[in-house]
Design a protein around this motif. Structure first.
Motif, PDB file in Angstrom:
ATOM      1  N   ILE A 256       0.836  -1.197   0.000  1.00  0.00           N
ATOM      2  CA  ILE A 256       0.000   0.000   0.000  1.00  0.00           C
ATOM      3  C   ILE A 256       0.869   1.245   0.000  1.00  0.00           C
ATOM      4  O   ILE A 256       1.846   1.334   0.748  1.00  0.00           O
ATOM      5  CB  ILE A 256      -0.942   0.023   1.221  1.00  0.00           C
ATOM      6  CG1 ILE A 256      -2.054  -1.021   1.047  1.00  0.00           C
ATOM      7  CG2 ILE A 256      -1.558   1.407   1.430  1.00  0.00           C
ATOM      8  CD1 ILE A 256      -3.029  -1.081   2.204  1.00  0.00           C
ATOM      9  N   ALA A 257       0.512   2.195  -0.853  1.00  0.00           N
ATOM     10  CA  ALA A 257       1.111   3.529  -0.834  1.00  0.00           C
ATOM     11  C   ALA A 257       0.020   4.519  -0.449  1.00  0.00           C
ATOM     12  O   ALA A 257      -1.062   4.516  -1.041  1.00  0.00           O
ATOM     13  CB  ALA A 257       1.693   3.877  -2.199  1.00  0.00           C
ATOM     14  N   MET A 258       0.296   5.346   0.536  1.00  0.00           N
ATOM     15  CA  MET A 258      -0.660   6.368   0.949  1.00  0.00           C
ATOM     16  C   MET A 258      -0.456   7.622   0.110  1.00  0.00           C
ATOM     17  O   MET A 258       0.683   8.043  -0.121  1.00  0.00           O
ATOM     18  CB  MET A 258      -0.468   6.713   2.428  1.00  0.00           C
ATOM     19  CG  MET A 258      -0.661   5.547   3.364  1.00  0.00           C
ATOM     20  SD  MET A 258      -0.446   6.044   5.102  1.00  0.00           S
ATOM     21  CE  MET A 258      -0.436   4.441   5.902  1.00  0.00           C
ATOM     22  N   VAL A 259      -1.559   8.184  -0.355  1.00  0.00           N
ATOM     23  CA  VAL A 259      -1.495   9.410  -1.154  1.00  0.00           C
ATOM     24  C   VAL A 259      -2.565  10.380  -0.669  1.00  0.00           C
ATOM     25  O   VAL A 259      -3.525   9.996   0.002  1.00  0.00           O
ATOM     26  CB  VAL A 259      -1.681   9.131  -2.662  1.00  0.00           C
ATOM     27  CG1 VAL A 259      -0.533   8.290  -3.204  1.00  0.00           C
ATOM     28  CG2 VAL A 259      -3.016   8.446  -2.942  1.00  0.00           C
ATOM     29  N   LYS A 260      -2.384  11.642  -1.026  1.00  0.00           N
ATOM     30  CA  LYS A 260      -3.339  12.671  -0.651  1.00  0.00           C
ATOM     31  C   LYS A 260      -4.294  12.917  -1.811  1.00  0.00           C
ATOM     32  O   LYS A 260      -3.874  13.307  -2.899  1.00  0.00           O
ATOM     33  CB  LYS A 260      -2.613  13.960  -0.279  1.00  0.00           C
ATOM     34  CG  LYS A 260      -3.537  15.068   0.213  1.00  0.00           C
ATOM     35  CD  LYS A 260      -2.744  16.306   0.623  1.00  0.00           C
ATOM     36  CE  LYS A 260      -3.673  17.405   1.138  1.00  0.00           C
ATOM     37  NZ  LYS A 260      -2.915  18.619   1.544  1.00  0.00           N
ATOM     38  N   GLY A 261      -5.576  12.656  -1.575  1.00  0.00           N
ATOM     39  CA  GLY A 261      -6.587  12.901  -2.595  1.00  0.00           C
ATOM     40  C   GLY A 261      -6.529  11.906  -3.733  1.00  0.00           C
ATOM     41  O   GLY A 261      -5.746  10.956  -3.737  1.00  0.00           O
ATOM     42  N   ASP A 262      -7.382  12.122  -4.719  1.00  0.00           N
ATOM     43  CA  ASP A 262      -7.465  11.223  -5.871  1.00  0.00           C
ATOM     44  C   ASP A 262      -6.376  11.587  -6.875  1.00  0.00           C
ATOM     45  O   ASP A 262      -6.638  12.203  -7.922  1.00  0.00           O
ATOM     46  CB  ASP A 262      -8.852  11.322  -6.515  1.00  0.00           C
ATOM     47  CG  ASP A 262      -9.950  10.864  -5.563  1.00  0.00           C
ATOM     48  OD1 ASP A 262      -9.698   9.927  -4.777  1.00  0.00           O
ATOM     49  OD2 ASP A 262     -11.038  11.448  -5.596  1.00  0.00           O
ATOM     50  N   ASP A 263      -5.149  11.202  -6.552  1.00  0.00           N
ATOM     51  CA  ASP A 263      -3.978  11.553  -7.352  1.00  0.00           C
ATOM     52  C   ASP A 263      -3.874  10.599  -8.539  1.00  0.00           C
ATOM     53  O   ASP A 263      -3.177   9.576  -8.491  1.00  0.00           O
ATOM     54  CB  ASP A 263      -2.720  11.489  -6.480  1.00  0.00           C
ATOM     55  CG  ASP A 263      -1.499  12.068  -7.161  1.00  0.00           C
ATOM     56  OD1 ASP A 263      -1.501  12.170  -8.397  1.00  0.00           O
ATOM     57  OD2 ASP A 263      -0.528  12.398  -6.453  1.00  0.00           O
ATOM     58  N   MET A 264      -4.562  10.919  -9.616  1.00  0.00           N
ATOM     59  CA  MET A 264      -4.619  10.017 -10.759  1.00  0.00           C
ATOM     60  C   MET A 264      -3.284   9.952 -11.506  1.00  0.00           C
ATOM     61  O   MET A 264      -2.956   8.934 -12.116  1.00  0.00           O
ATOM     62  CB  MET A 264      -5.744  10.442 -11.710  1.00  0.00           C
ATOM     63  CG  MET A 264      -7.123  10.454 -11.054  1.00  0.00           C
ATOM     64  SD  MET A 264      -7.464   8.987 -10.005  1.00  0.00           S
ATOM     65  CE  MET A 264      -7.421   7.689 -11.239  1.00  0.00           C
ATOM     66  N   GLU A 265      -2.520  11.027 -11.458  1.00  0.00           N
ATOM     67  CA  GLU A 265      -1.196  10.990 -12.089  1.00  0.00           C
ATOM     68  C   GLU A 265      -0.305   9.967 -11.387  1.00  0.00           C
ATOM     69  O   GLU A 265       0.409   9.195 -12.041  1.00  0.00           O
ATOM     70  CB  GLU A 265      -0.544  12.374 -12.053  1.00  0.00           C
ATOM     71  CG  GLU A 265       0.824  12.417 -12.742  1.00  0.00           C
ATOM     72  CD  GLU A 265       1.439  13.797 -12.726  1.00  0.00           C
ATOM     73  OE1 GLU A 265       2.585  13.930 -13.237  1.00  0.00           O
ATOM     74  OE2 GLU A 265       0.810  14.744 -12.220  1.00  0.00           O
ATOM     75  N   PHE A 266      -0.357   9.957 -10.064  1.00  0.00           N
ATOM     76  CA  PHE A 266       0.384   8.948  -9.308  1.00  0.00           C
ATOM     77  C   PHE A 266      -0.072   7.549  -9.704  1.00  0.00           C
ATOM     78  O   PHE A 266       0.754   6.656  -9.945  1.00  0.00           O
ATOM     79  CB  PHE A 266       0.178   9.157  -7.805  1.00  0.00           C
ATOM     80  CG  PHE A 266       0.764   8.061  -6.960  1.00  0.00           C
ATOM     81  CD1 PHE A 266       2.087   8.123  -6.551  1.00  0.00           C
ATOM     82  CD2 PHE A 266      -0.004   6.968  -6.565  1.00  0.00           C
ATOM     83  CE1 PHE A 266       2.638   7.098  -5.781  1.00  0.00           C
ATOM     84  CE2 PHE A 266       0.533   5.949  -5.795  1.00  0.00           C
ATOM     85  CZ  PHE A 266       1.861   6.020  -5.409  1.00  0.00           C
ATOM     86  N   CYS A 267      -1.376   7.340  -9.765  1.00  0.00           N
ATOM     87  CA  CYS A 267      -1.921   6.024 -10.104  1.00  0.00           C
ATOM     88  C   CYS A 267      -1.442   5.559 -11.478  1.00  0.00           C
ATOM     89  O   CYS A 267      -1.031   4.398 -11.651  1.00  0.00           O
ATOM     90  CB  CYS A 267      -3.447   6.055 -10.057  1.00  0.00           C
ATOM     91  SG  CYS A 267      -4.139   6.379  -8.430  1.00  0.00           S
ATOM     92  N   GLU A 268      -1.488   6.441 -12.468  1.00  0.00           N
ATOM     93  CA  GLU A 268      -1.075   6.054 -13.819  1.00  0.00           C
ATOM     94  C   GLU A 268       0.410   5.753 -13.876  1.00  0.00           C
ATOM     95  O   GLU A 268       0.844   4.804 -14.540  1.00  0.00           O
ATOM     96  CB  GLU A 268      -1.442   7.156 -14.814  1.00  0.00           C
ATOM     97  CG  GLU A 268      -2.936   7.309 -15.043  1.00  0.00           C
ATOM     98  CD  GLU A 268      -3.598   6.011 -15.469  1.00  0.00           C
ATOM     99  OE1 GLU A 268      -3.028   5.297 -16.325  1.00  0.00           O
ATOM    100  OE2 GLU A 268      -4.676   5.690 -14.917  1.00  0.00           O
ATOM    101  N   ASN A 269       1.206   6.551 -13.177  1.00  0.00           N
ATOM    102  CA  ASN A 269       2.645   6.296 -13.142  1.00  0.00           C
ATOM    103  C   ASN A 269       2.958   4.945 -12.504  1.00  0.00           C
ATOM    104  O   ASN A 269       3.815   4.196 -12.992  1.00  0.00           O
ATOM    105  CB  ASN A 269       3.361   7.410 -12.372  1.00  0.00           C
ATOM    106  CG  ASN A 269       3.491   8.686 -13.171  1.00  0.00           C
ATOM    107  OD1 ASN A 269       3.527   8.664 -14.394  1.00  0.00           O
ATOM    108  ND2 ASN A 269       3.556   9.812 -12.479  1.00  0.00           N
ATOM    109  N   MET A 270       2.249   4.627 -11.431  1.00  0.00           N
ATOM    110  CA  MET A 270       2.488   3.351 -10.750  1.00  0.00           C
ATOM    111  C   MET A 270       1.980   2.175 -11.574  1.00  0.00           C
ATOM    112  O   MET A 270       2.618   1.109 -11.609  1.00  0.00           O
ATOM    113  CB  MET A 270       1.836   3.357  -9.371  1.00  0.00           C
ATOM    114  CG  MET A 270       2.574   4.200  -8.345  1.00  0.00           C
ATOM    115  SD  MET A 270       4.313   3.722  -8.117  1.00  0.00           S
ATOM    116  CE  MET A 270       4.149   2.038  -7.504  1.00  0.00           C
TER     117      MET A 270
END
Length: 297
Positions: A256-270
């Motif tokens: 699990i990676a914790m992120v702030k808000g619906d960070d879709m850029e983070f999701c796509e990169n991962m």
């Protein structure tokens, strides 16, 4: 007929070994209806692919009825939605145990309180970290004191999200416990106590900048990481792309990676990064579930 759901959970959350847990908005759903004749257990309307004696929903249901000497002429349990994966560190066993006991309580006319359900479920599971949030929702600290479960809820920031990464291989809790040492040094214990306390306050106060330090652990993660392929690379990528902190979910194999808000850029990169690894990874951007067990209809 009633239909209810039980959330999956993530436990430990770094330093809170066997005591911290958080419910997530990923669910198993079960219907319960009166029928003539025997007690049936189905999955999506078909016979269960798991033998009944190994099915925790069914055995928890039957054992609870037997414990309270309740005779049941005919009930059909149907697992209509099973989104919590088995043996991946997302509380699948706790979800099933809680579901079975809750269903039995419905049949018995609601004689068990919420605390009774928790205590009965912990007796089966053996530890409360997944059980408590599955029942009451949110993030919880729980312990067993003289045979009784005590718990306290932790405030979780509204915009906290958990990017859940599930590889296509199982890791049983039993196997993950065998790699742990029998003893720990004073320094290791102090390390975990201080981080666990800091994690609670960081959540309560929304101190995102302290999460990375707060989830550090010397009790289980350094030992279990050897059972999860590419964990260092996954955690490094998550940090690179902007996560707040990374943890093993429960005993693994989910990360699990914790992120702030619906960070879709983070999701796509991962997603792109994970697609290049040897295992197939299923991913979800989840929120904490604050309701626990919920009757839907």
């Amino acid at each position: 007929m009633i239909r209810f759901r039980v959330p999956g959970t993530t436990a430990n959350i770094g330093p809170g070994f066997d005591s911290f847990g958080m419910a997530l908005n990923i669910y198993n759903e079960i219907t319960l209806e009166q029928i003539d004749g025997k007690i049936e257990f189905l999955q999506n309307g078909q016979p269960s692919p798991i033998a009944l004696e190994d099915n925790l929903i069914y055995t928890s249901f039957i054992d609870t009825l037997n414990k309270y000497n309740h005779k049941c002429n005919g009930i059909r349990l149907n697992l209509t939605k099973c989104d919590v994966p088995i043996s991946r560190g997302l509380g699948s066993s706790a979800t099933c145990i809680v579901a079975g006991i809750f269903a039995a309580n419905v049949v018995m006319g609601g004689i068990l309180t919420e605390e009774d359900i928790i205590n009965e479920a912990v007796k089966v599971e053996g530890h409360p970290d997944n059980i408590v949030p599955a029942v009451v929702g949110g993030m919880t600290i729980s312990l067993v004191n003289e045979g009784t479960v005590l718990y306290s809820k932790v405030n979780v920031p509204d915009d906290l999200r958990l990017f859940v990464m599930i590889p296509d291989y199982k890791l049983s809790t039993e196997d993950a416990r065998t790699v742990l040492p029998k003893d720990y040094s004073r320094e290791e214990c102090v390390f975990n106590v201080s981080r666990a306390a800091m994690l609670v306050n960081s959540m309560n106060n929304g101190n995102y900048e302290k999460l990375r330090v707060s989830v550090q652990d010397k009790i289980h993660q350094n030992y279990r990481k050897n059972l999860i392929r590419d964990i260092d690379e996954v955690f490094a990528a998550a940090k690179k792309y902007g996560s707040l902190a990374e943890v093993i979910s429960g005993s693994g194999s989910t990360l699990i990676a914790m992120v702030k808000g619906d960070d879709m850029e983070f999701c796509e990169n991962m997603k792109t990064f994970l697609s290049k690894l040897q295992d197939n990874w299923q991913v979800h951007l989840l929120k904490p579930d604050f309701e626990g067990i919920k009757v839907l209809e």
